[in-house]
Design a protein around this motif. Structure first.
Motif, PDB file in Angstrom:
ATOM      1  N   TYR A 154       2.551   1.294   5.953  1.00 54.42           N
ATOM      2  CA  TYR A 154       2.547   1.706   4.553  1.00 54.42           C
ATOM      3  C   TYR A 154       3.960   1.968   4.015  1.00 54.42           C
ATOM      4  O   TYR A 154       4.126   2.273   2.846  1.00 54.42           O
TER       5      TYR A 154
ATOM      6  N   ASP B 299      -3.353   5.337  -0.159  1.00 54.98           N
ATOM      7  CA  ASP B 299      -4.019   4.488   0.830  1.00 54.98           C
ATOM      8  C   ASP B 299      -3.943   5.123   2.221  1.00 54.98           C
ATOM      9  O   ASP B 299      -4.901   5.090   2.985  1.00 54.98           O
TER      10      ASP B 299
ATOM     11  N   ARG C 173       0.839  -1.194   0.000  1.00 51.02           N
ATOM     12  CA  ARG C 173       0.000   0.000   0.000  1.00 51.02           C
ATOM     13  C   ARG C 173       0.876   1.248   0.000  1.00 51.02           C
ATOM     14  O   ARG C 173       2.067   1.173   0.255  1.00 51.02           O
TER      15      ARG C 173
ATOM     16  N   LYS D 156      -7.515   5.672   3.809  1.00 54.39           N
ATOM     17  CA  LYS D 156      -7.891   4.519   4.642  1.00 54.39           C
ATOM     18  C   LYS D 156      -7.312   4.678   6.034  1.00 54.39           C
ATOM     19  O   LYS D 156      -6.513   5.568   6.297  1.00 54.39           O
TER      20      LYS D 156
END
Length: 155
Positions: free
Chosen positions: A32, A21, A17, A25
């Motif tokens: 990440y 993202d 990700r 999110k």
């Protein structure tokens, strides 16, 4: 975030990700970040594509993300698209401590470069340096050095 290429160039798996993202999110920021063993770099790829990268970069969440990253890293380098095409660099530049304008040799015109610097300045984004990219120095005499053997005379 518009035409991502770091993931492929760095060999980051597709399921990793990224920044989009993070901004859309929930989850821990550190989950990440991709850690490249070979270069010892911590990288956040673009992530899933979105229709509105500028809106995400203008978000409080992006500013918060940068604040957290600043506490964990000495340097944060953010690659952005050309300043005259989209507003991403203008937004990112306002969050940056130092901005470097990169221009391609024998492709960028002086007028475009001047317009870019003026546009950045109008948005309170400093131009702290300029890098001339993809310049061939092979035939440029300014960068050719000749080394002569020095001989020491013994007395």
């Amino acid at each position: 975030m518009r035409k991502p290429s770091v993931r492929k160039k760095m060999g980051i798996p597709n399921q990793q990700r990224g920044l989009i993202d993070i901004l859309t999110k929930s989850g821990s920021l550190n989950s990440y970040i991709w850690h490249d063993e070979q270069t010892q770099l911590a990288i956040i790829p673009a992530g899933e594509l979105t229709q509105s990268p500028s809106n995400l970069l203008n978000s409080v969440r992006f500013a918060s993300c940068l604040k957290i990253l600043r506490s964990q890293y000495d340097y944060i380098i953010i690659d952005s698209p050309p300043s005259l095409l989209v507003s991403d660099a203008l937004i990112i530049g306002q969050h940056a401590d130092f901005n470097i304008l990169i221009t391609r040799s024998n492709n960028s015109k002086i007028g475009e470069l001047s317009n870019t610097i003026e546009l950045l300045a109008k948005h309170n984004v400093s131009t702290d340096g300029i890098i001339l990219n993809q310049e061939s120095l092979k035939h440029d005499k300014r960068y050719q050095y000749q080394y002569q053997k020095e001989t020491a005379l013994a007395s």
